[in-house]
Design a protein around this motif. Sequence first.
Motif, PDB file in Angstrom:
ATOM      1  N   MET A   1      18.459 -66.410 -76.129  1.00  0.00           N
ATOM      2  CA  MET A   1      18.163 -65.655 -74.933  1.00  0.00           C
ATOM      3  C   MET A   1      18.133 -64.162 -75.240  1.00  0.00           C
ATOM      4  SD  MET A   1      17.476 -66.258 -71.860  1.00  0.00           S
ATOM      5  CE  MET A   1      17.413 -65.568 -70.282  1.00  0.00           C
ATOM      6  N   GLU A   2      19.031 -63.752 -76.102  1.00  0.00           N
ATOM      7  CA  GLU A   2      19.091 -62.340 -76.485  1.00  0.00           C
ATOM      8  C   GLU A   2      17.781 -61.897 -77.157  1.00  0.00           C
ATOM      9  OE1 GLU A   2      20.896 -58.657 -76.769  1.00  0.00           O
ATOM     10  OE2 GLU A   2      21.817 -60.443 -75.921  1.00  0.00           O
ATOM     11  N   PHE A   3      17.223 -62.793 -77.987  1.00  0.00           N
ATOM     12  CA  PHE A   3      15.963 -62.489 -78.668  1.00  0.00           C
ATOM     13  C   PHE A   3      14.838 -62.261 -77.668  1.00  0.00           C
ATOM     14  CE2 PHE A   3      11.951 -63.980 -80.488  1.00  0.00           C
ATOM     15  CZ  PHE A   3      11.838 -63.106 -81.569  1.00  0.00           C
ATOM     16  N   ILE A   4      14.761 -63.101 -76.667  1.00  0.00           N
ATOM     17  CA  ILE A   4      13.705 -62.987 -75.652  1.00  0.00           C
ATOM     18  C   ILE A   4      13.842 -61.673 -74.889  1.00  0.00           C
ATOM     19  CG2 ILE A   4      12.780 -63.994 -73.528  1.00  0.00           C
ATOM     20  CD1 ILE A   4      13.583 -66.740 -74.661  1.00  0.00           C
ATOM     21  N   ILE A   5      15.040 -61.351 -74.496  1.00  0.00           N
ATOM     22  CA  ILE A   5      15.263 -60.131 -73.722  1.00  0.00           C
ATOM     23  C   ILE A   5      14.951 -58.893 -74.559  1.00  0.00           C
ATOM     24  CG2 ILE A   5      17.036 -58.728 -72.593  1.00  0.00           C
ATOM     25  CD1 ILE A   5      18.344 -61.390 -71.716  1.00  0.00           C
ATOM     26  N   SER A   6      15.366 -58.898 -75.816  1.00  0.00           N
ATOM     27  CA  SER A   6      15.157 -57.717 -76.653  1.00  0.00           C
ATOM     28  C   SER A   6      13.696 -57.541 -77.059  1.00  0.00           C
ATOM     29  CB  SER A   6      16.040 -57.774 -77.897  1.00  0.00           C
ATOM     30  OG  SER A   6      15.683 -58.880 -78.695  1.00  0.00           O
ATOM     31  N   ASN A   7      12.910 -58.615 -77.087  1.00  0.00           N
ATOM     32  CA  ASN A   7      11.510 -58.539 -77.507  1.00  0.00           C
ATOM     33  C   ASN A   7      10.529 -58.751 -76.361  1.00  0.00           C
ATOM     34  OD1 ASN A   7      11.984 -58.114 -80.305  1.00  0.00           O
ATOM     35  ND2 ASN A   7      12.643 -60.239 -80.421  1.00  0.00           N
ATOM     36  N   PHE A   8      10.999 -58.687 -75.134  1.00  0.00           N
ATOM     37  CA  PHE A   8      10.140 -58.953 -73.979  1.00  0.00           C
ATOM     38  C   PHE A   8       8.984 -57.966 -73.878  1.00  0.00           C
ATOM     39  CE2 PHE A   8       9.050 -58.490 -69.449  1.00  0.00           C
ATOM     40  CZ  PHE A   8       8.629 -59.785 -69.199  1.00  0.00           C
ATOM     41  N   THR A   9       9.241 -56.702 -74.162  1.00  0.00           N
ATOM     42  CA  THR A   9       8.180 -55.697 -74.011  1.00  0.00           C
ATOM     43  C   THR A   9       7.059 -55.906 -75.018  1.00  0.00           C
ATOM     44  OG1 THR A   9       9.421 -54.175 -75.404  1.00  0.00           O
ATOM     45  CG2 THR A   9       9.687 -53.944 -73.030  1.00  0.00           C
ATOM     46  N   SER A  10       7.386 -56.287 -76.243  1.00  0.00           N
ATOM     47  CA  SER A  10       6.330 -56.502 -77.232  1.00  0.00           C
ATOM     48  C   SER A  10       5.522 -57.751 -76.903  1.00  0.00           C
ATOM     49  CB  SER A  10       6.909 -56.590 -78.638  1.00  0.00           C
ATOM     50  OG  SER A  10       7.767 -57.698 -78.753  1.00  0.00           O
ATOM     51  N   TYR A  11       6.186 -58.827 -76.492  1.00  0.00           N
ATOM     52  CA  TYR A  11       5.453 -60.043 -76.132  1.00  0.00           C
ATOM     53  C   TYR A  11       4.661 -59.837 -74.843  1.00  0.00           C
ATOM     54  CZ  TYR A  11       7.943 -62.578 -79.756  1.00  0.00           C
ATOM     55  OH  TYR A  11       8.427 -63.007 -80.950  1.00  0.00           O
ATOM     56  N   GLY A  12       5.213 -59.086 -73.927  1.00  0.00           N
ATOM     57  CA  GLY A  12       4.505 -58.794 -72.681  1.00  0.00           C
ATOM     58  C   GLY A  12       3.228 -58.025 -72.932  1.00  0.00           C
ATOM     59  N   SER A  13       3.261 -57.119 -73.889  1.00  0.00           N
ATOM     60  CA  SER A  13       2.048 -56.367 -74.202  1.00  0.00           C
ATOM     61  C   SER A  13       1.005 -57.254 -74.868  1.00  0.00           C
ATOM     62  CB  SER A  13       2.375 -55.158 -75.076  1.00  0.00           C
ATOM     63  OG  SER A  13       2.927 -55.563 -76.299  1.00  0.00           O
ATOM     64  N   TYR A  14       1.434 -58.222 -75.676  1.00  0.00           N
ATOM     65  CA  TYR A  14       0.485 -59.171 -76.274  1.00  0.00           C
ATOM     66  C   TYR A  14      -0.187 -60.020 -75.200  1.00  0.00           C
ATOM     67  CZ  TYR A  14       2.539 -58.145 -80.857  1.00  0.00           C
ATOM     68  OH  TYR A  14       2.967 -57.523 -81.989  1.00  0.00           O
ATOM     69  N   VAL A  15       0.594 -60.513 -74.277  1.00  0.00           N
ATOM     70  CA  VAL A  15       0.050 -61.335 -73.194  1.00  0.00           C
ATOM     71  C   VAL A  15      -0.924 -60.521 -72.349  1.00  0.00           C
ATOM     72  CG1 VAL A  15       0.642 -62.586 -71.083  1.00  0.00           C
ATOM     73  CG2 VAL A  15       2.008 -62.907 -73.138  1.00  0.00           C
ATOM     74  N   THR A  16      -0.564 -59.292 -72.047  1.00  0.00           N
ATOM     75  CA  THR A  16      -1.443 -58.423 -71.272  1.00  0.00           C
ATOM     76  C   THR A  16      -2.746 -58.162 -72.011  1.00  0.00           C
ATOM     77  OG1 THR A  16       0.494 -57.368 -70.287  1.00  0.00           O
ATOM     78  CG2 THR A  16      -1.593 -56.199 -70.126  1.00  0.00           C
ATOM     79  N   ALA A  17      -2.683 -57.949 -73.307  1.00  0.00           N
ATOM     80  CA  ALA A  17      -3.887 -57.703 -74.104  1.00  0.00           C
ATOM     81  C   ALA A  17      -4.791 -58.927 -74.123  1.00  0.00           C
ATOM     82  CB  ALA A  17      -3.504 -57.309 -75.517  1.00  0.00           C
ATOM     83  N   ILE A  18      -4.215 -60.112 -74.243  1.00  0.00           N
ATOM     84  CA  ILE A  18      -5.007 -61.349 -74.255  1.00  0.00           C
ATOM     85  C   ILE A  18      -5.694 -61.551 -72.916  1.00  0.00           C
ATOM     86  CG2 ILE A  18      -4.835 -63.870 -74.347  1.00  0.00           C
ATOM     87  CD1 ILE A  18      -2.628 -63.439 -76.496  1.00  0.00           C
ATOM     88  N   ILE A  19      -4.965 -61.340 -71.829  1.00  0.00           N
ATOM     89  CA  ILE A  19      -5.550 -61.505 -70.495  1.00  0.00           C
ATOM     90  C   ILE A  19      -6.650 -60.473 -70.270  1.00  0.00           C
ATOM     91  CG2 ILE A  19      -5.074 -61.307 -68.020  1.00  0.00           C
ATOM     92  CD1 ILE A  19      -2.312 -62.531 -68.637  1.00  0.00           C
ATOM     93  N   SER A  20      -6.435 -59.253 -70.709  1.00  0.00           N
ATOM     94  CA  SER A  20      -7.453 -58.207 -70.555  1.00  0.00           C
ATOM     95  C   SER A  20      -8.712 -58.542 -71.347  1.00  0.00           C
ATOM     96  CB  SER A  20      -6.913 -56.861 -71.025  1.00  0.00           C
ATOM     97  OG  SER A  20      -5.810 -56.485 -70.238  1.00  0.00           O
ATOM     98  N   ALA A  21      -8.547 -58.997 -72.571  1.00  0.00           N
ATOM     99  CA  ALA A  21      -9.705 -59.366 -73.391  1.00  0.00           C
ATOM    100  C   ALA A  21     -10.469 -60.522 -72.764  1.00  0.00           C
ATOM    101  CB  ALA A  21      -9.254 -59.725 -74.802  1.00  0.00           C
ATOM    102  N   ALA A  22      -9.760 -61.510 -72.257  1.00  0.00           N
ATOM    103  CA  ALA A  22     -10.418 -62.645 -71.609  1.00  0.00           C
ATOM    104  C   ALA A  22     -11.167 -62.199 -70.359  1.00  0.00           C
ATOM    105  CB  ALA A  22      -9.391 -63.718 -71.260  1.00  0.00           C
ATOM    106  N   SER A  23     -10.612 -61.284 -69.606  1.00  0.00           N
ATOM    107  CA  SER A  23     -11.281 -60.769 -68.410  1.00  0.00           C
ATOM    108  C   SER A  23     -12.551 -60.011 -68.765  1.00  0.00           C
ATOM    109  CB  SER A  23     -10.349 -59.842 -67.635  1.00  0.00           C
ATOM    110  OG  SER A  23      -9.229 -60.542 -67.171  1.00  0.00           O
ATOM    111  N   ILE A  24     -12.490 -59.219 -69.825  1.00  0.00           N
ATOM    112  CA  ILE A  24     -13.673 -58.474 -70.253  1.00  0.00           C
ATOM    113  C   ILE A  24     -14.766 -59.432 -70.718  1.00  0.00           C
ATOM    114  CG2 ILE A  24     -14.539 -56.905 -72.036  1.00  0.00           C
ATOM    115  CD1 ILE A  24     -11.794 -55.469 -71.822  1.00  0.00           C
ATOM    116  N   ILE A  25     -14.394 -60.424 -71.503  1.00  0.00           N
ATOM    117  CA  ILE A  25     -15.378 -61.396 -71.986  1.00  0.00           C
ATOM    118  C   ILE A  25     -16.000 -62.152 -70.819  1.00  0.00           C
ATOM    119  CG2 ILE A  25     -15.648 -63.536 -73.302  1.00  0.00           C
ATOM    120  CD1 ILE A  25     -13.510 -62.383 -75.235  1.00  0.00           C
ATOM    121  N   ALA A  26     -15.192 -62.549 -69.856  1.00  0.00           N
ATOM    122  CA  ALA A  26     -15.715 -63.274 -68.697  1.00  0.00           C
ATOM    123  C   ALA A  26     -16.639 -62.404 -67.862  1.00  0.00           C
ATOM    124  CB  ALA A  26     -14.557 -63.784 -67.834  1.00  0.00           C
TER     125      ALA A  26
END
Length: 65
Positions: A1-26
Amino acid sequence: MEFIISNFTSYGSYVTAIISAASIIAAVTPTPKDDEAVSKAKTYVAKAYKLIDFLALNILKAKDK
């Protein structure tokens, strides 16, 4: 759980980038091209799911229906 909390911002930015790229492609590609890409993706996801089931030893009654 500690790992998830400490790395949430980096994973959140990856998810946001993937969603943004998919939106642009669509938004840029015509609908038939989207349908073709989605059908290819579904094929890969189905194969990956079968592999995960096999590796997890989900056989006979343990498999999802």
